[in-house]
Scaffold this motif. Structure first.
Motif, PDB file in Angstrom:
ATOM      1  N   MET A   1      -5.891 -10.761   8.977  1.00 19.58           N
ATOM      2  CA  MET A   1      -4.882 -10.320   8.039  1.00 19.58           C
ATOM      3  C   MET A   1      -4.620 -11.462   7.046  1.00 19.58           C
ATOM      4  O   MET A   1      -4.462 -12.607   7.435  1.00 19.58           O
ATOM      5  CB  MET A   1      -3.592  -9.960   8.772  1.00 19.58           C
ATOM      6  N   GLU A   2      -4.596 -11.103   5.778  1.00 22.44           N
ATOM      7  CA  GLU A   2      -4.342 -12.083   4.732  1.00 22.44           C
ATOM      8  C   GLU A   2      -2.934 -11.880   4.169  1.00 22.44           C
ATOM      9  O   GLU A   2      -2.558 -10.756   3.833  1.00 22.44           O
ATOM     10  CB  GLU A   2      -5.361 -11.912   3.605  1.00 22.44           C
TER      11      GLU A   2
ATOM     12  N   LEU B   1      -0.430  -2.701  -6.294  1.00 22.50           N
ATOM     13  CA  LEU B   1      -1.145  -3.972  -6.181  1.00 22.50           C
ATOM     14  C   LEU B   1      -1.930  -4.102  -4.884  1.00 22.50           C
ATOM     15  O   LEU B   1      -2.548  -5.142  -4.625  1.00 22.50           O
ATOM     16  CB  LEU B   1      -0.157  -5.135  -6.323  1.00 22.50           C
ATOM     17  N   GLY B   2      -1.915  -3.094  -4.048  1.00 25.30           N
ATOM     18  CA  GLY B   2      -2.691  -3.098  -2.823  1.00 25.30           C
ATOM     19  C   GLY B   2      -2.134  -3.999  -1.740  1.00 25.30           C
ATOM     20  O   GLY B   2      -2.884  -4.492  -0.897  1.00 25.30           O
TER      21      GLY B   2
ATOM     22  N   THR C   1       9.285   5.734   4.997  1.00 21.59           N
ATOM     23  CA  THR C   1       8.279   6.789   5.099  1.00 21.59           C
ATOM     24  C   THR C   1       6.852   6.289   4.902  1.00 21.59           C
ATOM     25  O   THR C   1       5.950   6.694   5.615  1.00 21.59           O
ATOM     26  CB  THR C   1       8.559   7.902   4.070  1.00 21.59           C
ATOM     27  N   LYS C   2       6.639   5.401   3.935  1.00 25.27           N
ATOM     28  CA  LYS C   2       5.291   4.953   3.600  1.00 25.27           C
ATOM     29  C   LYS C   2       5.020   3.500   3.985  1.00 25.27           C
ATOM     30  O   LYS C   2       3.897   3.031   3.889  1.00 25.27           O
ATOM     31  CB  LYS C   2       5.059   5.101   2.097  1.00 25.27           C
ATOM     32  N   ARG C   3       6.065   2.770   4.342  1.00 21.72           N
ATOM     33  CA  ARG C   3       6.015   1.335   4.636  1.00 21.72           C
ATOM     34  C   ARG C   3       5.576   0.517   3.425  1.00 21.72           C
ATOM     35  O   ARG C   3       5.143  -0.616   3.566  1.00 21.72           O
ATOM     36  CB  ARG C   3       5.120   1.033   5.837  1.00 21.72           C
ATOM     37  N   GLN C   4       5.684   1.097   2.227  1.00 25.66           N
ATOM     38  CA  GLN C   4       5.362   0.412   0.983  1.00 25.66           C
ATOM     39  C   GLN C   4       6.183   1.015  -0.144  1.00 25.66           C
ATOM     40  O   GLN C   4       6.490   2.195  -0.119  1.00 25.66           O
ATOM     41  CB  GLN C   4       3.900   0.591   0.607  1.00 25.66           C
ATOM     42  N   THR C   5       6.515   0.192  -1.131  1.00 22.82           N
ATOM     43  CA  THR C   5       7.113   0.723  -2.348  1.00 22.82           C
ATOM     44  C   THR C   5       5.988   0.987  -3.336  1.00 22.82           C
ATOM     45  O   THR C   5       4.836   0.633  -3.095  1.00 22.82           O
ATOM     46  CB  THR C   5       8.123  -0.274  -2.947  1.00 22.82           C
TER      47      THR C   5
ATOM     48  N   ILE D   1       1.927 -12.474  -6.522  1.00 21.02           N
ATOM     49  CA  ILE D   1       1.596 -11.054  -6.405  1.00 21.02           C
ATOM     50  C   ILE D   1       2.789 -10.265  -5.885  1.00 21.02           C
ATOM     51  O   ILE D   1       3.028  -9.124  -6.285  1.00 21.02           O
ATOM     52  CB  ILE D   1       0.324 -10.831  -5.561  1.00 21.02           C
ATOM     53  N   ARG D   2       3.573 -10.880  -5.003  1.00 19.04           N
ATOM     54  CA  ARG D   2       4.800 -10.224  -4.540  1.00 19.04           C
ATOM     55  C   ARG D   2       5.822 -10.109  -5.666  1.00 19.04           C
ATOM     56  O   ARG D   2       6.529  -9.109  -5.780  1.00 19.04           O
ATOM     57  CB  ARG D   2       5.407 -10.982  -3.364  1.00 19.04           C
TER      58      ARG D   2
END
Length: 71
Positions: A1-2, A67-68, A57-61, A8-9
């Motif tokens: 895991m990187e 930006l992956g 729900t998606k664990r991502q905004t 990028i954040r």
């Protein structure tokens, strides 16, 4: 895991901020809350709902998806 770096954040946070600004502005115009103190409360609620809803729900905004970045 990187692990993703600071920049990028930050870019993901800027994307989220732009999206929320557009939504808040349009909703403020629609509700007639342009110069109202209630605008701050509405913006906070929308921002909270956006982050909690997407992360739950998606664990991502949308910014992290663009930006992956995976959390």
């Amino acid at each position: 895991m990187e692990y993703m770096g600071f920049w990028i954040r930050l870019a993901a946070a800027v994307i989220n901020g732009i999206l929320l600004s557009i939504v808040n502005f349009e909703l403020g115009l629609f509700l007639g809350l342009v110069d109202s103190p209630l605008t701050i409360l509405v913006n906070l609620v929308i921002g909270w709902a956006y982050h909690v809803g997407f992360i739950a729900t998606k664990r991502q905004t949308l910014g992290t998806v663009a930006l992956g970045i995976q959390v």
